[in-house]
Design a protein around this motif. Structure first.
Motif, PDB file in Angstrom:
ATOM      1  N   ASP A   1     -87.109  65.529 153.821  1.00  0.00           N
ATOM      2  CA  ASP A   1     -88.318  66.294 153.587  1.00  0.00           C
ATOM      3  C   ASP A   1     -89.584  65.472 153.738  1.00  0.00           C
ATOM      4  O   ASP A   1     -90.666  65.917 153.378  1.00  0.00           O
ATOM      5  N   ARG A   2     -89.452  64.283 154.277  1.00  0.00           N
ATOM      6  CA  ARG A   2     -90.611  63.392 154.344  1.00  0.00           C
ATOM      7  C   ARG A   2     -91.596  63.842 155.417  1.00  0.00           C
ATOM      8  O   ARG A   2     -92.795  63.958 155.166  1.00  0.00           O
TER       9      ARG A   2
ATOM     10  N   ALA B   1     -86.917  65.305 159.307  1.00  0.00           N
ATOM     11  CA  ALA B   1     -86.225  66.590 159.380  1.00  0.00           C
ATOM     12  C   ALA B   1     -85.440  66.702 160.673  1.00  0.00           C
ATOM     13  O   ALA B   1     -84.222  66.940 160.669  1.00  0.00           O
ATOM     14  N   SER B   2     -86.116  66.540 161.788  1.00  0.00           N
ATOM     15  CA  SER B   2     -85.442  66.799 163.061  1.00  0.00           C
ATOM     16  C   SER B   2     -84.394  65.722 163.368  1.00  0.00           C
ATOM     17  O   SER B   2     -83.353  66.013 163.946  1.00  0.00           O
TER      18      SER B   2
ATOM     19  N   TYR C   1     -82.934  75.583 160.470  1.00  0.00           N
ATOM     20  CA  TYR C   1     -84.238  75.035 160.118  1.00  0.00           C
ATOM     21  C   TYR C   1     -84.848  75.806 158.957  1.00  0.00           C
ATOM     22  O   TYR C   1     -85.422  75.239 158.034  1.00  0.00           O
TER      23      TYR C   1
ATOM     24  N   TRP D   1     -83.966  72.616 151.040  1.00  0.00           N
ATOM     25  CA  TRP D   1     -84.032  71.172 150.878  1.00  0.00           C
ATOM     26  C   TRP D   1     -85.324  70.557 151.362  1.00  0.00           C
ATOM     27  O   TRP D   1     -85.373  69.371 151.671  1.00  0.00           O
ATOM     28  N   GLY D   2     -86.369  71.382 151.416  1.00  0.00           N
ATOM     29  CA  GLY D   2     -87.694  70.825 151.599  1.00  0.00           C
ATOM     30  C   GLY D   2     -88.037  70.276 152.958  1.00  0.00           C
ATOM     31  O   GLY D   2     -89.056  69.588 153.080  1.00  0.00           O
ATOM     32  N   THR D   3     -87.259  70.550 153.991  1.00  0.00           N
ATOM     33  CA  THR D   3     -87.703  70.100 155.314  1.00  0.00           C
ATOM     34  C   THR D   3     -88.941  70.911 155.693  1.00  0.00           C
ATOM     35  O   THR D   3     -89.301  71.881 155.024  1.00  0.00           O
ATOM     36  N   GLN D   4     -89.620  70.502 156.729  1.00  0.00           N
ATOM     37  CA  GLN D   4     -90.913  71.120 157.026  1.00  0.00           C
ATOM     38  C   GLN D   4     -91.015  71.628 158.449  1.00  0.00           C
ATOM     39  O   GLN D   4     -92.082  71.608 159.049  1.00  0.00           O
ATOM     40  N   PHE D   5     -89.883  72.115 158.963  1.00  0.00           N
ATOM     41  CA  PHE D   5     -89.898  72.587 160.335  1.00  0.00           C
ATOM     42  C   PHE D   5     -90.960  73.662 160.559  1.00  0.00           C
ATOM     43  O   PHE D   5     -91.543  73.738 161.628  1.00  0.00           O
TER      44      PHE D   5
ATOM     45  N   TYR E   1     -91.215  68.048 168.560  1.00  0.00           N
ATOM     46  CA  TYR E   1     -91.879  67.524 167.381  1.00  0.00           C
ATOM     47  C   TYR E   1     -92.120  66.015 167.461  1.00  0.00           C
ATOM     48  O   TYR E   1     -92.639  65.426 166.517  1.00  0.00           O
TER      49      TYR E   1
ATOM     50  N   ALA F   1     -97.583  70.167 157.317  1.00  0.00           N
ATOM     51  CA  ALA F   1     -96.903  68.937 157.725  1.00  0.00           C
ATOM     52  C   ALA F   1     -96.781  68.833 159.233  1.00  0.00           C
ATOM     53  O   ALA F   1     -96.115  67.944 159.750  1.00  0.00           O
TER      54      ALA F   1
ATOM     55  N   LEU G   1     -91.706  65.439 159.903  1.00  0.00           N
ATOM     56  CA  LEU G   1     -90.980  66.140 160.973  1.00  0.00           C
ATOM     57  C   LEU G   1     -89.940  65.217 161.610  1.00  0.00           C
ATOM     58  O   LEU G   1     -88.871  65.679 162.023  1.00  0.00           O
TER      59      LEU G   1
ATOM     60  N   GLY H   1     -93.822  62.799 167.817  1.00  0.00           N
ATOM     61  CA  GLY H   1     -95.230  62.439 167.716  1.00  0.00           C
ATOM     62  C   GLY H   1     -96.066  63.379 166.878  1.00  0.00           C
ATOM     63  O   GLY H   1     -97.277  63.209 166.781  1.00  0.00           O
ATOM     64  N   GLN H   2     -95.445  64.374 166.268  1.00  0.00           N
ATOM     65  CA  GLN H   2     -96.220  65.353 165.503  1.00  0.00           C
ATOM     66  C   GLN H   2     -96.202  65.097 164.002  1.00  0.00           C
ATOM     67  O   GLN H   2     -96.863  65.812 163.261  1.00  0.00           O
ATOM     68  N   SER H   3     -95.426  64.125 163.558  1.00  0.00           N
ATOM     69  CA  SER H   3     -95.387  63.884 162.118  1.00  0.00           C
ATOM     70  C   SER H   3     -96.747  63.420 161.635  1.00  0.00           C
ATOM     71  O   SER H   3     -97.374  62.572 162.261  1.00  0.00           O
ATOM     72  N   THR H   4     -97.173  63.964 160.516  1.00  0.00           N
ATOM     73  CA  THR H   4     -98.491  63.594 160.014  1.00  0.00           C
ATOM     74  C   THR H   4     -98.450  62.312 159.191  1.00  0.00           C
ATOM     75  O   THR H   4     -99.464  61.660 158.995  1.00  0.00           O
TER      76      THR H   4
ATOM     77  N   GLY I   1    -103.505  67.526 163.156  1.00  0.00           N
ATOM     78  CA  GLY I   1    -103.067  66.597 164.194  1.00  0.00           C
ATOM     79  C   GLY I   1    -102.819  65.249 163.567  1.00  0.00           C
ATOM     80  O   GLY I   1    -103.243  65.000 162.455  1.00  0.00           O
ATOM     81  N   PRO I   2    -102.112  64.398 164.268  1.00  0.00           N
ATOM     82  CA  PRO I   2    -101.857  63.066 163.711  1.00  0.00           C
ATOM     83  C   PRO I   2    -103.146  62.316 163.424  1.00  0.00           C
ATOM     84  O   PRO I   2    -103.206  61.501 162.533  1.00  0.00           O
TER      85      PRO I   2
END
Lengths: 200, 384, 606
Positions: free
Chosen positions: A129-130, A135-136, C226, C233-237, A45, C242, A132, A47-50, B189-190
């Motif tokens: 929750d902001r 989260a990760s 995940y 808790w709203g993660t977006q895996f 993930y 997202a 990826l 580099g995949q965060s939008t 995509g970003p």
């Protein structure tokens, strides 16, 4: 005794290694898959965060100098652990107490750095929750921190045992096993630090 | 004994497969054993080849098992068996044997794998299939056509079907035409939209209507997510595109020699015998329905070429030509359509469409009277 | 619960813990009792999962049937799969590992007896937790494989998938602990002279299975964390908007999922690898090959997972790679069959019920195995994947392979567990009803899939003309159910039957060197092992050593209630996620730590 009967000592094991130590090695193998999956997901993930905040880059959140210090603290705790084990093995009660406490304190110190980092990120808008990255990152380092915390509790218990004169050299194995766990958690951090912090 | 089971299993499988091969697509419209496209034929050929190999293995090994159980059963007075622990030569041989069979199967497999990922050639018809819970949206980006649950394609020309999803994972499967592939939701995509779609490429060999359905569990009404592929002659296809309001080449003039009849396996015919006996809508009713459709919330979700642009639900352009209501939930008749508009959720649980007196899909009931429902149904069925 | 009457010498050196009563079962740390607990519980869940299957089959017996609503059907097929894999297949294997492995290696118990009990209680509570969802009308309903994003809160807002994700986490903890226990036991507690290459194949494959458990379950745990973090808790895996990629779930799940199917089948292979030599009166042919092929399956099994994803569009290179690895793994799997046949060849086969089941296992697994070859070819999988063809395949290998193998084990080791054999006549009936029922149900499914019926559909249209096949399948299901009832009848009718001696079948491994059932301490004195078939080589001498009065005092671990309490806290920790607050799970975790500490300081009796 007939030729078929074995003379078995109560602590006999086929390999000569205590079962608790062997069991912990197996657990370490299992945990490697656990942390490996968490780390692999972080990498996938990357580099995949939008949306931001992001780990690296001009506004990157990761503070390499600070985390280098916390990594150093954790590494030093492993040294303290080695010294603690040695102290127990040579029946040095004071040394055992000192170094077990030191290990626990250094581990707690590392957790303190983590707590600071987490709250700092939180204030910068990086929540679970902001995106990826949030989260990760939080899941990976959070589980690692939980493992450190369990280790600290374990060490404090051992230290208490030593304080109460209940940790003679004959029980050094208990400390060795705790040490194995502690060093594993340390190694996992090295991997995390390298892959997440150092490599962009 | 176990030998009876083994023997009858073998006979049964041979017998049944012969039986199955004899029953073609008329009996089983979604069979994989009666291919109607190039890639389906390739796959069926590979399937048959592997099938004979595994049947051979099955028969031989089962026969050995049966023989061994019979031949070496305990007999009174027989000497105790020799304690053999193994035989290296034998073990090497029966490790290499399967390895050879496996290698033989691998070669055509790999070849067909690459064939299943081929690029679309020039002149292919491009269609986008977008899976929704629980209906199929179809778009022809080059031709400007949008429809739902039914696509028309020309016979003999490659069809490039790109698959994506508007929500969860679905799986597009028209067994006689191609294998199945998952539809994935488009990932952002970003730096903007990134393509994340699978492709099926096939050339239909014969005109007809080909049945298919979603093959990946996608929620409550997964079983009711069917579609139809209608393959027709080029001319008929162009006519259809034009009728759908598309920007393809205009419908050709009458050709004195060799007019291709609209041969699409009868998919255009929606009336069942029952329906022709039932009420035939009057023009007045159809007019009333048209007005109602345009004025009511229907248009918020449903597009009809030239009338509305709604995109949340299936397009209803030329709805009268559709083979079914609700992606295979009901046959497309006046009576069924009225029941659907009345209460879609009763027919297709959790369908995201409100009924006359029941909320659905986050929208309040439509509060249509029975007469209004009948009129709208008549109007939709008139769209051909 | 059957009272176990042990015809056991109880002299001065035999330890005496109370043997009857509920408390003795609640606090037991004896591997034999834990094994029985696992087995009885798994059998109960087999009935639950079987009932779920029957209800599904009734719904599918006619096209466009309305016996079940779609939502209820979806709950049933999800719970059927989840129950059979996690609450029956795995625990059944562990039941046998528990009872038999320490006996086969000449040990008095597993390496960590209290951890063993803990694993059982966690399994029980986890299974109850997951099935409690039915009380809320919200049983898990998105398949046992739970593909994202369908399982996220956007598309599954109810409690169903919460129960699923949390329940599986609980069960995973139990499995991993069990795996650690058995690996340590098998490596470290073998009797003198019991080298790896003298262990029975059942124990070997138990070792491989345990390695697979401890390495595969953590991957599932991550995938589930995940999912639960996404849901709570709203993660977006797994939220595509997202950037969350559905492929992540699929890869993680199947990286776990493929080793999981080997976890399911290897124990059954192990059972029949012991049964067949016994009833052929011949040693296992090619022991080394069987052992190495088991280990090889364990390794290669990590490299085939994407054959569950051939229609997801991985690309030709990935497809080809996983196809090759899938075909490669077929080889060590297949050669086992040849070795078993060669064991029987030249033997003197007694058709006792365990042997019948073993032969049935081979025949049915073979059928499932060959259809696996078809599925291993990606282009073919594009057609038959996600259809009833796959359902046929895995039921042949799992029902035919695993279940029949388990029943072989039941009939084989029952006299050892309880001191009397299960009835032969009812056993024959049991076996044949299984064979008839299972083939009636699953053979037509091959055709149904080839003829276009996909999986996981609560109904199908009449125009597909598959009604007759489906009806036959349903009838077969009821015949299978009858087979299970016959088994239960056999269990009840056989009690108080003729007393079994230590070795009623003439077996070769060390479990047959104990009384039936064994004394609490297993062996009066630990034997020295000198061969692969110790009881065939020196039965008299060994029995004299292992049964009878123990020559020295034997210390066994004391019973304890900490495992049950700790299991309750672990279950609560996960269950408390459903409060949607962050602190209750932490409280549960803290309580768990407290339990663990108390446990650690309890005298263990060693």
């Amino acid at each position: 005794m007939s030729e078929h009967a074995a003379q078995i000592d109560r602590h006999y094991t086929t390999t000569g290694i205590d079962s608790r130590k062997l069991g912990l090695w197996v657990l370490i193998g299992s945990e490697s898959l656990f942390f490996g999956s968490l780390i692999a997901t972080y990498m996938v993930y990357r580099g995949q965060s939008t949306v931001g905040p992001f780990p690296h880059g001009p506004d990157g959140l990761l503070d390499i100098p600070l985390t280098s210090v916390s990594t150093f603290v954790l590494l030093m705790s492993s040294l303290a652990m080695v010294l603690a084990l040695h102290a127990v093995q040579v029946s040095n009660r004071r040394g055992a107490i000192t170094w077990l406490l030191a290990t626990a304190l250094l581990g707690a110190g590392f957790l303190g750095f983590q707590a600071y980092e987490f709250t700092h990120f939180w204030h910068e808008g990086l929540t679970l929750d902001r995106n990826l990255f949030g989260a990760s990152f939080f899941i990976l380092t959070g589980f690692h921190g939980a493992h450190v915390a369990v280790g600290v509790v374990w060490l404090l218990i051992l230290m208490t045992e030593a304080w109460r004169h209940r940790l003679p050299a004959s029980r050094a194995l208990s400390v060795e096993i705790a040490g194995l766990y502690w060093h594993f958690v340390d190694v996992v951090w090295i991997v995390i630090f390298t892959l997440i912090y150092l490599i962009e | 004994m176990a030998r009876c089971a083994g023997r009858s299993l073998g006979a049964l499988s041979i017998g049944l497969s012969a039986l199955v091969a004899a029953c073609g697509a008329e009996r089983h419209p979604q069979t994989t054993l009666d291919p109607a496209s190039d890639i389906a034929r390739d796959i069926a050929g590979l399937q048959a080849m592997i099938f004979w190999w595994i049947l051979g293995v099955l028969v031989v090994v089962t026969a050995v098992l049966v023989y061994v159980l019979f031949r070496f059963r305990q007999r009174p007075g027989a000497p105790p068996p020799r304690r053999i622990h193994g035989n290296n030569t034998l073990e090497i041989l029966w490790t290499l044997g399967p390895a050879v069979i496996v290698a033989l199967i691998l070669v055509p497999t790999v070849r067909t794998i690459f064939r299943s990922y081929q690029e679309a050639p020039e002149g292919a018809v491009r269609v986008e299939a977008i899976g929704h819970q629980w209906w199929w949206e179809f778009r022809y980006p080059d031709l400007g056509v949008v429809t739902a649950n039914q696509i028309h394609v020309p016979v003999g020309r490659p069809v490039h079907l790109s698959l994506s999803s508007a929500d969860v994972l679905h799986n597009f499967w028209a067994p006689r035409l191609a294998g199945k592939r998952y539809t994935y939701p488009r990932l952002p995509g970003p730096g903007g939209e990134r393509e994340n779609f699978n492709v099926l490429l096939f050339t239909v060999e014969e005109p007809g209507a080909y049945s298919g359905q979603c093959a990946e569990f996608c929620g409550t009404s997964h079983a009711h997510m069917r579609f139809r592929v209608v393959a027709m002659g080029e001319r008929a296809f162009d006519d259809w595109v034009a009728d759908m309001g598309g920007g393809g080449p205009p419908a050709a003039e009458e050709d004195p020699g060799g007019i291709e009849p609209e041969d699409d396996g009868g998919a255009s015919a929606t009336a069942t015998a029952q329906d022709t006996v039932a009420r035939i809508p009057s023009d007045a009713q159809v007019e009333q329905g048209r007005a109602l459709f345009a004025a009511r919330p229907c248009v918020a979700c449903h597009a009809v070429q030239g009338v509305s642009q709604g995109a949340l639900g299936p397009s209803l352009t030329r709805f009268g030509d559709r083979w079914s209501i609700g992606a295979g939930a009901l046959a497309n008749t006046q009576e069924n359509l009225e029941a659907w508009i009345e209460d879609p959720g009763a027919i297709k649980p959790e369908a995201k469409m409100p009924g006359a007196r029941v909320a659905g899909g986050g929208m309040p009931p439509t509060n249509l009277t029975d007469e209004e429902v009948a009129a709208i149904a008549a109007y939709l069925l008139s769209l051909k | 619960m059957a009272t176990i009457e042990a015809s056991v010498p109880s002299g001065a050196h035999a330890p005496s813990h109370p043997k009857t009563g509920l408390w003795s079962w609640i606090t037991t740390v004896d591997h034999k009792r834990v094994g029985i607990l696992y087995g009885a519980t798994a059998l109960f869940f087999l009935l639950v999962g079987g009932l779920e299957a029957l209800l599904m089959r009734i719904q599918l017996s006619r096209p466009e049937n309305d016996f079940l609503s779609p939502d209820l059907y979806n709950q049933l097929f999800t719970m059927h799969g989840t129950t059979m894999v996690f609450l029956v297949g795995m625990p059944m294997a562990v039941a046998f590992f528990n009872y038999i492995v320490p006996l086969q290696i000449g040990a008095r118990d597993v390496a960590f007896p209290r951890l063993n009990a803990l694993s059982y209680w966690i399994f029980l509570f986890g299974g109850l937790f997951m099935n409690a969802s039915f009380l809320f009308g919200a049983a898990p309903n998105n398949g046992w494989f739970g593909y994202a994003p369908l399982t996220g809160t956007a598309y599954s807002p109810g409690l169903n998938m919460d129960f699923w994700g949390l329940g599986l986490q609980i069960l995973g903890v139990a499995s991993i602990m069990g795996g650690v226990n058995f690996i340590t036991t098998i490596i470290n507690m073998r009797a003198p002279g019991m080298t790896y290459f003298r262990m029975p194949v059942f124990t070997h494959l138990a070792l491989v299975t345990s390695f697979l458990i401890v390495t595969a379950l953590p991957v599932l745990a991550v995938a589930l964390f995940y999912l639960t973090f996404d849901r709570f808790w709203g993660t977006q895996f797994y939220v595509t908007a997202a950037g969350g990629n559905p492929y992540l779930w699929q890869h993680l799940f199947w990286i776990f999922g493929h080793p999981e199917v080997y976890i399911l089948i290897l124990p059954a292979f192990g059972i029949i690898s012991d049964v067949i030599p016994t009833f052929s009166r011949k040693p296992l042919f090619g022991y080394a090959l069987i052992v190495f092929s088991g280990i090889l399956i364990g390794f290669i099994g990590w490299g085939v997972w994407a054959h569950h994803m051939f229609s997801t569009g991985l690309g030709p290179i990935a497809d080809a790679f996983f196809s090759v690895s899938t075909f490669i793994i077929a080889i060590p799997t297949g050669v086992k069959i040849f070795n078993w046949l060669a064991t029987m060849w030249g033997g003197s086969i007694r058709f006792e019920v365990p042997m019948l089941f073993a032969a049935g296992t081979i025949a049915m697994f073979l059928m499932g195995g060959v259809t696996g070859i078809l599925l291993g070819s990606p282009p073919v999988d594009l057609q038959v994947g996600d259809t009833y063809f796959v359902v046929a395949h895995f039921h042949y290998v799992l029902f035919g392979g695993l279940v029949l193998g388990i029943f072989s084990g039941f009939y084989y080791w029952w006299p050892k567990f309880f001191g009397y054999k299960l009835g032969h006549g009812l056993g024959l009936l049991n076996f044949w009803l299984f064979i008839i029922g299972m083939n009636m149900t699953f053979m037509p499914m091959h055709f149904v899939g080839l003829l276009g019926m996909p999986r996981r559909v609560f109904t199908y249209p009449a125009e597909l003309n598959l009604a007759t096949y489906n009806l036959v399948e349903t009838v077969g299901g009821f015949i299978t159910a009858l087979a299970v009832l016959v088994f239960l009848l056999n269990v009840l009718r056989s009690r108080g039957g003729e007393r079994a001696g230590p070795n009623p079948w003439g077996g070769f491994s060390l479990e047959w060197a104990t009384t039936s059932p064994p004394a609490e301490y297993n062996f009066s004195a630990i034997p020295i092992v000198r061969s692969r078939e110790p009881l065939w080589d020196a039965e008299e001498g060994i029995l004299a050593v292992t049964t009878g009065e123990p020559p020295e005092p034997i210390h066994l671990p004391n019973p304890t209630f900490w495992p049950l309490l700790t299991a309750a806290c672990i279950t609560a920790t996960f269950a408390l996620f459903m409060t949607n607050l962050w602190w209750p799970p932490l409280v549960g975790f803290a309580l768990t730590l407290l339990m663990a500490i108390n446990w650690a300081f309890e005298p263990s009796g060693h």
